[in-house]
Design a protein around this motif. Sequence first.
Motif, PDB file in Angstrom:
ATOM      1  N   ALA A 165       0.624  -1.195  -0.098  1.00 12.61           N
ATOM      2  CA  ALA A 165       0.012  -0.001  -0.156  1.00 12.61           C
ATOM      3  C   ALA A 165       0.768   1.269   0.186  1.00 12.61           C
ATOM      4  O   ALA A 165       0.607   2.097  -0.914  1.00 12.61           O
ATOM      5  N   ALA A 166       1.977   1.131   0.839  1.00 10.52           N
ATOM      6  CA  ALA A 166       2.947   2.436   0.831  1.00 10.52           C
ATOM      7  C   ALA A 166       3.480   2.690  -0.682  1.00 10.52           C
ATOM      8  O   ALA A 166       3.512   3.606  -1.228  1.00 10.52           O
ATOM      9  N   GLU A 167       3.830   1.462  -1.141  1.00  7.56           N
ATOM     10  CA  GLU A 167       4.457   1.424  -2.536  1.00  7.56           C
ATOM     11  C   GLU A 167       3.505   2.168  -3.471  1.00  7.56           C
ATOM     12  O   GLU A 167       3.819   3.102  -4.271  1.00  7.56           O
ATOM     13  N   GLY A 168       2.460   1.881  -3.125  1.00 13.81           N
ATOM     14  CA  GLY A 168       1.210   2.198  -4.211  1.00 13.81           C
ATOM     15  C   GLY A 168       1.334   3.732  -3.959  1.00 13.81           C
ATOM     16  O   GLY A 168       0.924   4.736  -5.063  1.00 13.81           O
ATOM     17  N   GLU A 169       1.208   4.189  -2.627  1.00  9.15           N
ATOM     18  CA  GLU A 169       0.940   5.399  -2.524  1.00  9.15           C
ATOM     19  C   GLU A 169       2.067   6.369  -3.017  1.00  9.15           C
ATOM     20  O   GLU A 169       1.966   7.401  -3.883  1.00  9.15           O
ATOM     21  N   ARG A 170       3.418   5.723  -2.982  1.00 11.96           N
ATOM     22  CA  ARG A 170       4.547   6.545  -3.289  1.00 11.96           C
ATOM     23  C   ARG A 170       4.519   6.463  -5.138  1.00 11.96           C
ATOM     24  O   ARG A 170       4.948   7.534  -5.829  1.00 11.96           O
ATOM     25  N   ALA A 171       4.060   5.601  -5.721  1.00 11.12           N
ATOM     26  CA  ALA A 171       3.717   5.556  -7.179  1.00 11.12           C
ATOM     27  C   ALA A 171       3.058   6.406  -7.665  1.00 11.12           C
ATOM     28  O   ALA A 171       2.982   7.149  -8.443  1.00 11.12           O
ATOM     29  N   PHE A 175       3.504   9.597 -10.022  1.00 11.22           N
ATOM     30  CA  PHE A 175       2.489   9.918 -11.038  1.00 11.22           C
ATOM     31  C   PHE A 175       2.121  11.112 -11.215  1.00 11.22           C
ATOM     32  O   PHE A 175       2.099  11.990 -11.994  1.00 11.22           O
ATOM     33  N   LEU A 176       1.476  11.565 -10.017  1.00 10.58           N
ATOM     34  CA  LEU A 176       0.844  12.916 -10.064  1.00 10.58           C
ATOM     35  C   LEU A 176       1.808  14.092 -10.119  1.00 10.58           C
ATOM     36  O   LEU A 176       1.467  15.330 -10.969  1.00 10.58           O
ATOM     37  N   ALA A 177       2.974  13.920  -9.652  1.00  4.28           N
ATOM     38  CA  ALA A 177       3.872  14.842  -9.668  1.00  4.28           C
ATOM     39  C   ALA A 177       4.405  15.175 -11.439  1.00  4.28           C
ATOM     40  O   ALA A 177       4.457  16.196 -11.773  1.00  4.28           O
ATOM     41  N   THR A 178       4.662  13.779 -12.194  1.00 11.84           N
ATOM     42  CA  THR A 178       4.831  14.119 -13.243  1.00 11.84           C
ATOM     43  C   THR A 178       3.755  14.284 -14.058  1.00 11.84           C
ATOM     44  O   THR A 178       3.947  15.381 -15.173  1.00 11.84           O
ATOM     45  N   ILE A 227      -7.920  18.949  -9.877  1.00 12.18           N
ATOM     46  CA  ILE A 227      -8.284  17.265 -10.209  1.00 12.18           C
ATOM     47  C   ILE A 227      -6.927  16.595  -9.500  1.00 12.18           C
ATOM     48  O   ILE A 227      -7.036  15.738  -8.939  1.00 12.18           O
ATOM     49  N   LEU A 228      -5.540  17.069  -9.646  1.00 13.90           N
ATOM     50  CA  LEU A 228      -4.481  16.686  -9.015  1.00 13.90           C
ATOM     51  C   LEU A 228      -4.907  16.531  -7.606  1.00 13.90           C
ATOM     52  O   LEU A 228      -4.199  15.852  -6.829  1.00 13.90           O
ATOM     53  N   GLU A 229      -5.002  17.771  -7.014  1.00 12.19           N
ATOM     54  CA  GLU A 229      -5.356  17.951  -5.728  1.00 12.19           C
ATOM     55  C   GLU A 229      -6.214  16.919  -5.211  1.00 12.19           C
ATOM     56  O   GLU A 229      -6.147  16.229  -3.896  1.00 12.19           O
ATOM     57  N   LEU A 230      -7.391  16.912  -5.803  1.00  8.77           N
ATOM     58  CA  LEU A 230      -8.401  15.865  -5.644  1.00  8.77           C
ATOM     59  C   LEU A 230      -7.930  14.552  -5.663  1.00  8.77           C
ATOM     60  O   LEU A 230      -8.174  13.433  -4.864  1.00  8.77           O
ATOM     61  N   ALA A 231      -7.124  13.957  -6.560  1.00  7.22           N
ATOM     62  CA  ALA A 231      -6.366  12.678  -6.742  1.00  7.22           C
ATOM     63  C   ALA A 231      -5.665  12.454  -5.665  1.00  7.22           C
ATOM     64  O   ALA A 231      -5.217  11.284  -5.403  1.00  7.22           O
TER      65      ALA A 231
END
Length: 231
Positions: A165-171, A175-178, A227-231
């Motif tokens: 789950a933590a790795e998913g959050e980091r991914a 993604f959002l930063a990119t 959108i990015l903030e919501l995501a």
Amino acid sequence: MTVLAIGLSLVGGVLTGLWFGRRAPNHRRRSQSTMIRSLSQAIDQSYSAVMITDLESRIQYVNAGLCRQIGYTAEEMLGKSWRDFQQPETPPEVLAELVATVRAGRPWRNEWFNRRKNGEIYTVRGCVSPVTDDEGQLACFVTIFEDLTETKRNETVLREALERAAEGERAKSRFLATMSHEMRTPLNGISGFASLLRSTELTPEQDEFVENIRTSGEALIQLTDDILELA
């Protein structure tokens, strides 16, 4: 009441009955003998794993619960040192603390490694309690074992799930930063060049078109941020 506490209460009742029963009158001994026999049967049939060792750490008694847990029969264990069924992985300082605590007359609780007859190493949580005789001298030690195999397995599953789950959050964060960078860069370019274009000589109609481009670009930038903030 925990499994360890229940087991210790039962064993303590049996041992107390045995010692004080020796000094009781005959008519009381028969009654106590029946009670002790009932308690002994309760301990032996209990799912808790119980062991009694003498002052030299030799095993004097094991119940059926411990035999089920470790895989040895009572005959295979009686008379042997309880250390024969431990693993070297148990830190020596843990064993030293155990000995020092119970020799001082205090119960000791901790975890260590045991070895089943099939060679499997497993973790137990144990409570070792000293038992004294009528004169207050150490007579033996009672140990209640709790098999932590399933508990440790569940902890491993939970830890791995949390790590995934933590790795998913980091991914997701990467993604959002990119996406934020990749989307904002062209939109900022559109808005910026539209502003530059308005500073040149344009007809009123062209100026209106450019303003629409600029405001639409800024609206898309704000929408992207939301959108990015919501995501």
